[in-house]
Design a protein around this motif. Structure first.
Motif, PDB file in Angstrom:
ATOM      1  N   HIS A  43       0.816  -1.211   0.000  1.00 52.78           N
ATOM      2  CA  HIS A  43       0.000   0.000   0.000  1.00 52.78           C
ATOM      3  C   HIS A  43       0.849   1.260   0.000  1.00 52.78           C
ATOM      4  CE1 HIS A  43      -3.496  -2.520   0.722  1.00 52.78           C
ATOM      5  NE2 HIS A  43      -4.222  -1.465   0.450  1.00 52.78           N
ATOM      6  N   ILE A  44       2.001   1.199   0.683  1.00 50.82           N
ATOM      7  CA  ILE A  44       2.875   2.380   0.654  1.00 50.82           C
ATOM      8  C   ILE A  44       3.375   2.605  -0.766  1.00 50.82           C
ATOM      9  CG2 ILE A  44       5.089   3.258   1.449  1.00 50.82           C
ATOM     10  CD1 ILE A  44       4.624   2.085   4.096  1.00 50.82           C
TER      11      ILE A  44
ATOM     12  N   LEU B 252       0.736   9.227  -6.036  1.00 52.10           N
ATOM     13  CA  LEU B 252       1.210  10.606  -5.905  1.00 52.10           C
ATOM     14  C   LEU B 252       1.924  11.058  -7.163  1.00 52.10           C
ATOM     15  CD1 LEU B 252       2.451  10.743  -2.233  1.00 52.10           C
ATOM     16  CD2 LEU B 252       0.607  12.033  -3.242  1.00 52.10           C
ATOM     17  N   VAL B 253       2.534  10.091  -7.873  1.00 51.20           N
ATOM     18  CA  VAL B 253       3.220  10.479  -9.109  1.00 51.20           C
ATOM     19  C   VAL B 253       2.213  10.719 -10.223  1.00 51.20           C
ATOM     20  CG1 VAL B 253       4.684   9.571 -10.936  1.00 51.20           C
ATOM     21  CG2 VAL B 253       5.398   9.393  -8.573  1.00 51.20           C
ATOM     22  N   GLU B 254       1.244   9.765 -10.368  1.00 51.18           N
ATOM     23  CA  GLU B 254       0.376   9.841 -11.552  1.00 51.18           C
ATOM     24  C   GLU B 254      -0.909  10.611 -11.326  1.00 51.18           C
ATOM     25  OE1 GLU B 254      -0.049   5.838 -12.671  1.00 51.18           O
ATOM     26  OE2 GLU B 254       2.131   5.656 -12.800  1.00 51.18           O
ATOM     27  N   ARG B 255      -1.641  10.291 -10.235  1.00 52.39           N
ATOM     28  CA  ARG B 255      -2.930  10.961 -10.016  1.00 52.39           C
ATOM     29  C   ARG B 255      -2.935  11.559  -8.615  1.00 52.39           C
ATOM     30  NH1 ARG B 255      -4.075   5.907 -12.327  1.00 52.39           N
ATOM     31  NH2 ARG B 255      -3.993   5.055 -10.230  1.00 52.39           N
ATOM     32  N   PRO B 256      -2.227  12.677  -8.414  1.00 51.79           N
ATOM     33  CA  PRO B 256      -1.998  13.166  -7.050  1.00 51.79           C
ATOM     34  C   PRO B 256      -3.267  13.520  -6.297  1.00 51.79           C
ATOM     35  CG  PRO B 256      -0.629  14.347  -8.621  1.00 51.79           C
ATOM     36  CD  PRO B 256      -1.569  13.529  -9.411  1.00 51.79           C
ATOM     37  N   SER B 257      -4.369  13.776  -6.987  1.00 58.82           N
ATOM     38  CA  SER B 257      -5.549  14.202  -6.246  1.00 58.82           C
ATOM     39  C   SER B 257      -6.249  13.050  -5.568  1.00 58.82           C
ATOM     40  CB  SER B 257      -6.525  14.895  -7.197  1.00 58.82           C
ATOM     41  OG  SER B 257      -6.773  14.038  -8.290  1.00 58.82           O
ATOM     42  N   GLN B 258      -5.866  11.811  -5.857  1.00 61.08           N
ATOM     43  CA  GLN B 258      -6.562  10.661  -5.273  1.00 61.08           C
ATOM     44  C   GLN B 258      -5.786  10.042  -4.123  1.00 61.08           C
ATOM     45  OE1 GLN B 258      -7.533   7.949  -8.292  1.00 61.08           O
ATOM     46  NE2 GLN B 258      -8.478   9.504  -9.591  1.00 61.08           N
TER      47      GLN B 258
ATOM     48  N   ALA C 255      -6.206  10.479  -0.949  1.00 63.99           N
ATOM     49  CA  ALA C 255      -6.917  10.301   0.329  1.00 63.99           C
ATOM     50  C   ALA C 255      -7.250   8.837   0.589  1.00 63.99           C
ATOM     51  CB  ALA C 255      -8.182  11.145   0.337  1.00 63.99           C
ATOM     52  N   ARG C 256      -7.738   8.136  -0.461  1.00 68.54           N
ATOM     53  CA  ARG C 256      -8.133   6.745  -0.243  1.00 68.54           C
ATOM     54  C   ARG C 256      -6.948   5.874   0.111  1.00 68.54           C
ATOM     55  NH1 ARG C 256      -9.839   2.342  -3.779  1.00 68.54           N
ATOM     56  NH2 ARG C 256     -10.098   0.714  -2.222  1.00 68.54           N
TER      57      ARG C 256
ATOM     58  N   VAL D  94      -4.175   6.842   1.546  1.00 65.14           N
ATOM     59  CA  VAL D  94      -3.728   7.166   2.908  1.00 65.14           C
ATOM     60  C   VAL D  94      -4.639   6.491   3.928  1.00 65.14           C
ATOM     61  CG1 VAL D  94      -3.569   9.057   4.557  1.00 65.14           C
ATOM     62  CG2 VAL D  94      -2.571   9.292   2.326  1.00 65.14           C
ATOM     63  N   GLU D  95      -5.946   6.473   3.613  1.00 62.34           N
ATOM     64  CA  GLU D  95      -6.888   5.787   4.516  1.00 62.34           C
ATOM     65  C   GLU D  95      -6.570   4.302   4.620  1.00 62.34           C
ATOM     66  OE1 GLU D  95     -11.001   7.757   3.762  1.00 62.34           O
ATOM     67  OE2 GLU D  95     -11.269   5.593   4.048  1.00 62.34           O
ATOM     68  N   ASP D  96      -6.248   3.676   3.457  1.00 65.38           N
ATOM     69  CA  ASP D  96      -5.898   2.250   3.482  1.00 65.38           C
ATOM     70  C   ASP D  96      -4.694   1.998   4.364  1.00 65.38           C
ATOM     71  OD1 ASP D  96      -6.755   1.530   0.010  1.00 65.38           O
ATOM     72  OD2 ASP D  96      -7.913   1.481   1.871  1.00 65.38           O
ATOM     73  N   VAL D  97      -3.666   2.849   4.209  1.00 62.36           N
ATOM     74  CA  VAL D  97      -2.445   2.655   4.997  1.00 62.36           C
ATOM     75  C   VAL D  97      -2.753   2.768   6.480  1.00 62.36           C
ATOM     76  CG1 VAL D  97      -0.207   3.651   5.541  1.00 62.36           C
ATOM     77  CG2 VAL D  97      -0.869   3.332   3.187  1.00 62.36           C
ATOM     78  N   SER D  98      -3.571   3.769   6.849  1.00 57.57           N
ATOM     79  CA  SER D  98      -3.855   3.930   8.283  1.00 57.57           C
ATOM     80  C   SER D  98      -4.721   2.781   8.784  1.00 57.57           C
ATOM     81  CB  SER D  98      -4.524   5.271   8.540  1.00 57.57           C
ATOM     82  OG  SER D  98      -5.815   5.273   8.024  1.00 57.57           O
ATOM     83  N   LEU D  99      -5.593   2.224   7.908  1.00 55.72           N
ATOM     84  CA  LEU D  99      -6.385   1.058   8.323  1.00 55.72           C
ATOM     85  C   LEU D  99      -5.480  -0.120   8.655  1.00 55.72           C
ATOM     86  CD1 LEU D  99      -9.219  -0.185   8.492  1.00 55.72           C
ATOM     87  CD2 LEU D  99      -8.929  -0.914   6.158  1.00 55.72           C
ATOM     88  N   ILE D 100      -4.459  -0.330   7.800  1.00 55.39           N
ATOM     89  CA  ILE D 100      -3.538  -1.437   8.059  1.00 55.39           C
ATOM     90  C   ILE D 100      -2.787  -1.216   9.366  1.00 55.39           C
ATOM     91  CG2 ILE D 100      -1.548  -2.689   7.216  1.00 55.39           C
ATOM     92  CD1 ILE D 100      -2.449  -2.378   4.516  1.00 55.39           C
TER      93      ILE D 100
END
Lengths: 172, 137
Positions: free
Chosen positions: A86-87, A94-100, A102-103, A105-111
């Protein structure tokens, strides 16, 4: 005056009941029994039954399988792999679609939350293992003490016999 | 520190490394051309640019190393038997054995104290005999 008495209340007047404790220990009331369940303290409710709240109670999705016996090592390792993936995904996004971001980051914090919850649920197991270790040590110490006492008693009895023989040898 | 605390610390370390990596890269990344209509951004070929290219390598190496350390710690977990019931059963057995050994210890102690009492009494009598004490009549 009412404000001061409510913010700094005087200590409870129970000490007056123990005036004659030295003469008659039965005249004073016994201490209250230990509280079970939940109790109120300074306006907040606390509970004596401390248990780790499950992830659903905290509103977090549980990623590892539920069930009576969880293989902790396997689940921890697979969660670690998921975390790394996930990281990496976050870096890609962040390289290709930087506006997305949030999801991801949420996955990483869920893990991370799942990881910490798994580790916390290992603590009761650790407590029981510590208890087992302490009991084993205590049994060993008690056995050692029994052996010590036996040995010393034998030595003492031997000394007594010797002294008896000596005193018999002396007297006619 | 026990294994579980070390694991928790390692998880927090991984989180901190990821956080710092993304933050550093985001802060130090050079500007990117968004569209061919606009002129290319001015790139500053100073030593900063060279250093910036080193960051991803070191940081990703640190992240992977931390993850490997986590796996190592997980394999060091002493999870021998399965289940709470097995542990509770073992605790009950150990408690019973502890009780039995405790009883034996108590008995030995009582016997030893009795012997001590007898020896003291004998010693008193022997001392009295030696000193030839007579009772005042």
């Amino acid at each position: 005056m009412a404000a001061t008495s409510s913010s700094y209340p005087p200590p409870p007047p129970y000490y007056k009941l123990y005036k004659d404790y030295l003469e008659d220990p039965e005249s004073a009331p016994k201490p209250p029994p230990p509280i079970e369940g939940s109790y109120q303290l300074y306006g907040a409710t606390y509970t004596t039954d401390d248990v780790l709240p499950s992830l659903e109670d905290q509103g977090v999705r549980q990623l590892y399988p539920k069930g009576p016996n969880i293989d902790f090592k396997k689940e921890l390792r697979s969660l670690n792999r998921e975390l790394q993936l996930h990281i990496l995904e976050l870096a890609d996004v962040l390289v290709e679609r930087p506006s997305q971001y949030a999801r991801r980051v949420e996955d990483v914090s869920l893990i991370f939350k799942n990881l910490h919850h798994l580790l916390n649920s290992l603590r009761p197991h650790q407590a029981r293992a510590t208890l087992i270790h302490i009991l084993e040590l205590q049994i060993q110490r008690r056995k050692q003490a029994v052996e010590d006492i036996k040995r010393r008693r034998e030595v003492a009895q031997r000394l007594l016999k010797e002294s008896l023989q000596i005193s018999d040898g002396r007297l006619p | 520190m026990d294994v579980i605390s070390q694991l928790q610390e390692q998880v927090n370390t991984i989180a901190a490394l990821a956080f710092n990596s993304f933050g550093t890269l985001q802060r130090d990344a050079p500007a990117v051309q968004l569209s061919p209509n606009y002129p290319e951004p001015v790139a500053k070929p100073t030593e900063d640019a060279i250093n910036v290219m080193e960051h991803p390598k070191t940081m990703s190496a640190a992240l992977v190393k931390a993850a490997k350390q986590f796996d190592l710690l997980v394999s060091a977990l002493p999870l021998s038997e399965g289940g709470e019931e097995a542990q509770l059963k073992q605790i009950a057995e150990l408690q019973a054995r502890n009780e039995a050994v405790g009883q034996e210890l108590q008995k030995q102690l009582e016997d030893a104290e009795e012997e001590l009492r007898r020896v003291r009494e004998l010693f008193n009598q022997a001392a009295d005999n030696c000193l030839n004490l007579e009772k005042p009549d």
